[in-house]
Write a protein that holds these residues in place. Structure first.
Motif, short mmCIF file in Angstrom:
data_model
loop_
_atom_site.label_atom_id
_atom_site.label_comp_id
_atom_site.label_asym_id
_atom_site.label_seq_id
_atom_site.Cartn_x
_atom_site.Cartn_y
_atom_site.Cartn_z
N TYR A 124 0.85 -1.19 0.00
CA TYR A 124 0.00 0.00 0.00
C TYR A 124 0.89 1.24 0.00
CZ TYR A 124 -3.09 -3.71 1.48
OH TYR A 124 -3.78 -4.90 1.53
N ALA A 125 0.42 2.31 -0.66
CA ALA A 125 1.26 3.48 -0.85
C ALA A 125 0.47 4.77 -0.64
CB ALA A 125 1.86 3.46 -2.26
N LEU A 126 1.13 5.74 0.00
CA LEU A 126 0.60 7.10 0.17
C LEU A 126 1.68 8.07 -0.26
CD1 LEU A 126 -1.33 7.54 3.57
CD2 LEU A 126 -2.14 8.13 1.28
N GLY A 127 1.37 8.90 -1.24
CA GLY A 127 2.34 9.88 -1.69
C GLY A 127 2.66 9.72 -3.16
N THR A 190 12.35 11.22 -0.24
CA THR A 190 12.55 10.13 0.70
C THR A 190 11.36 9.19 0.70
OG1 THR A 190 13.22 9.59 2.96
CG2 THR A 190 11.60 11.34 2.71
N LEU A 191 11.63 7.93 1.03
CA LEU A 191 10.60 6.90 1.07
C LEU A 191 10.67 6.20 2.42
CD1 LEU A 191 9.80 4.36 -1.79
CD2 LEU A 191 9.88 3.63 0.60
N ALA A 192 9.52 6.09 3.08
CA ALA A 192 9.46 5.42 4.38
C ALA A 192 8.68 4.13 4.26
CB ALA A 192 8.79 6.33 5.41
N VAL A 193 9.23 3.06 4.84
CA VAL A 193 8.54 1.77 4.91
C VAL A 193 8.17 1.54 6.37
CG1 VAL A 193 8.63 -0.68 4.36
CG2 VAL A 193 10.03 0.94 3.05
N ILE A 194 6.88 1.39 6.66
CA ILE A 194 6.47 1.26 8.05
C ILE A 194 5.87 -0.12 8.32
CG2 ILE A 194 6.11 3.75 8.23
CD1 ILE A 194 3.10 3.27 8.15
N GLY A 195 5.80 -0.47 9.60
CA GLY A 195 5.35 -1.80 10.00
C GLY A 195 3.93 -1.82 10.53
N CYS A 196 3.07 -0.98 9.99
CA CYS A 196 1.66 -0.93 10.38
C CYS A 196 0.87 -0.34 9.22
CB CYS A 196 1.48 -0.09 11.65
SG CYS A 196 2.16 1.58 11.52
N GLY A 197 -0.45 -0.21 9.40
CA GLY A 197 -1.25 0.41 8.36
C GLY A 197 -0.86 1.86 8.13
N GLY A 217 7.23 12.99 -0.33
CA GLY A 217 7.84 11.76 -0.80
C GLY A 217 6.82 10.64 -0.87
N LEU A 218 7.14 9.50 -0.27
CA LEU A 218 6.26 8.33 -0.36
C LEU A 218 6.38 7.50 0.91
CD1 LEU A 218 4.38 6.51 -2.15
CD2 LEU A 218 6.47 5.36 -2.91
N MET A 219 5.25 6.99 1.37
CA MET A 219 5.23 6.05 2.48
C MET A 219 4.53 4.79 2.02
SD MET A 219 3.65 6.49 6.32
CE MET A 219 4.64 7.96 6.59
N ILE A 220 5.11 3.62 2.34
CA ILE A 220 4.50 2.36 1.93
C ILE A 220 4.44 1.39 3.11
CG2 ILE A 220 5.38 2.66 -0.42
CD1 ILE A 220 7.24 0.23 0.17
N SER A 221 3.58 0.40 2.98
CA SER A 221 3.47 -0.68 3.97
C SER A 221 2.87 -1.88 3.28
CB SER A 221 2.58 -0.25 5.14
OG SER A 221 2.36 -1.34 6.02
N GLU A 222 3.24 -3.08 3.73
CA GLU A 222 2.58 -4.27 3.21
C GLU A 222 1.37 -4.63 4.05
OE1 GLU A 222 4.64 -8.10 3.56
OE2 GLU A 222 6.07 -7.13 4.90
N TYR A 223 1.10 -3.81 5.07
CA TYR A 223 -0.04 -4.08 5.96
C TYR A 223 -1.20 -3.16 5.61
CZ TYR A 223 3.60 -6.53 8.43
OH TYR A 223 4.64 -7.38 8.75
N PRO A 224 -2.42 -3.69 5.53
CA PRO A 224 -3.57 -2.88 5.11
C PRO A 224 -3.95 -1.86 6.16
CG PRO A 224 -4.28 -5.08 5.77
CD PRO A 224 -2.79 -5.11 5.76
N PRO A 225 -4.74 -0.86 5.78
CA PRO A 225 -5.18 0.15 6.75
C PRO A 225 -5.81 -0.50 7.98
CG PRO A 225 -5.88 0.73 4.53
CD PRO A 225 -5.32 -0.65 4.44
N GLY A 226 -5.58 0.11 9.12
CA GLY A 226 -6.14 -0.39 10.36
C GLY A 226 -5.24 -1.35 11.10
N THR A 227 -4.14 -1.80 10.47
CA THR A 227 -3.24 -2.75 11.13
C THR A 227 -2.36 -2.03 12.13
OG1 THR A 227 -3.16 -4.07 9.10
CG2 THR A 227 -1.49 -4.52 10.78
#
Length: 394
Positions: A124-127, A190-197, A217-227
């Motif tokens: 999932y991606a925002l940005g 810059t790109l941030a990879v986070i460990g939650c939604g 920039g961009l923020m991504i996560s492999e976890y869906p919203p709400g995680t």
């Protein structure tokens, strides 16, 4: 949407393969982890074909009953089944929050990420998703970094972004946050990879920083919203940080730290690993020293990184070396405007902590004047307090 396996496969494949909901369904299938995915990927030109198989063919695949039942519920679009309900909920949440779903057959899916072990089918991606196609260099390090470590992270991040590299990190406290902030303050990407939604920025102290990352920039996560953030998510997140990047720079790290996990993953993925050395007395330098002993490139300036990356990346010729932070880069210029007392104290200091007694003996200054000089140097960002005394900031 996917439908019954009674329809000809050729008629279904283009629709299913390019349907983010189908990839979401695959990523949410029960008992369909990385090993099974890998096995089926070797037998299917497109993994979404699995969602179109009829019951008899499904039974012949050897998949567990729970997995087959979920696929059949998906084909019927049974809204009462947990798989279908979850995919629908994720889709609604993403649409409401403006989150983009990047799936395996999406043209935006980064090519370097496809080749790592357990690459996500969906993230999932925002940005600005255009950053996914840009060359990236990861910066990671201790959450309990020293002042010098934080300054290194900011300076190296800003200098690397000036060299047209996207700086990638994990938005954690300490080195990660300093790297993101250094890039943003310098106007880089810059790109941030986070460990939650993506709707639950963690840690809470970095909510504003996370907003800046999304805006610039961009923020991504492999976890869906709400995680929510969970301890087990962060080691998995680390494989994405290294997998997206051409190399990983470790600024400060303990011997048992997530940064060393990221470095190990980078080596397994065939990425370059760089490490900044520190004081032999500093516990947050031991991880970097360990990496250097294991063959990581010792880094003192950004040019050390650019040289190593030269085989695949051509440095923009118009950008000056002045952006490279170097311990030798003109301390005299930084001392301009300071008095003789402060200059004498600064010159007596090294990069290992020195006690005030030793400094008083070396400079001949009484304790009260020495402390005034140290305070002024600290306010100027030239020295920092450390266990055992004071030290220069490189």
């Amino acid at each position: 949407m996917p439908c019954s396996g009674a329809r000809p496969l050729a008629a279904q494949r283009p629709q299913v393969a390019n349907d983010p909901a189908a990839w979401l369904a695959l990523s949410c299938l029960p008992q369909f982890g990385p090993r099974r995915r890998q096995a089926f990927a070797q037998n299917f030109s497109d993994l979404t074909e699995l969602l179109t198989l009829n019951p008899a063919t499904l039974a012949a695949t050897g998949l567990p009953g729970e997995t087959r039942s979920a696929i059949q519920a998906w084909q019927r679009q049974d809204a009462g089944h947990p798989l279908v309900a979850r995919v629908e909920r994720i889709g609604r949440d993403c649409a409401r929050l403006g989150i983009e779903i990047i799936y395996w057959s999406d043209a935006r899916y980064p090519e370097p990420l496809r080749h790592i072990h357990d690459a996500p089918l969906v993230f999932y991606a925002l940005g600005n998703t255009e950053l996914l196609a840009r060359d990236q260099l990861a910066i990671v390090g201790s959450r309990n970094a020293s002042r010098a470590g934080l300054d290194h992270a900011r300076a190296f991040a800003a200098a690397l972004s000036a060299q047209d590299l996207v700086v990638t990190s994990g938005l954690a406290l300490g080195v990660d946050g300093a790297a993101h902030a250094g890039v943003l303050d310098a106007g880089g990407l810059t790109l941030a990879v986070i460990g939650c939604g993506l709707d639950r920025i963690y840690p809470h102290q970095h909510r504003r920083l996370g907003q800046r990352v999304v805006e610039q920039g961009l923020m991504i996560s492999e976890y869906p919203p709400g995680t929510p953030a969970r301890a087990g998510h962060f080691p998995r997140r680390n494989r994405l940080i290294s997998g997206l990047s051409r190399g990983v720079l470790v600024v400060e790290a303990g011997l048992k730290s997530g940064s060393l996990i990221t470095a190990r993953l980078a080596l397994e993925q065939g990425r370059e690993v760089f490490a900044i050395p520190g004081s032999v007395h500093s516990p947050v330098a031991r991880g970097c020293h360990h990496l250097i002993k294991q063959g990581a490139r010792l880094v003192e300036t950004v040019d050390d990184i650019l040289e190593e990356l030269g085989s695949w990346w051509c440095r923009p010729p118009s950008l000056a070396d002045a952006a490279s932070p170097s311990p030798e880069a003109g301390p005299d210029r930084r001392l301009a405007g300071l008095g003789a007392r402060e200059i004498a104290v600064f010159e007596a200091l090294g990069y290992d902590p020195q006690s005030t007694d030793a400094l008083s003996l070396a400079t001949g200054q009484p304790a009260d004047q020495l402390m005034q000089a140290l305070l002024l140097l600290e306010l100027q960002g030239l020295v920092s307090a450390a266990p055992g005394g004071f030290q220069r900031i490189a």
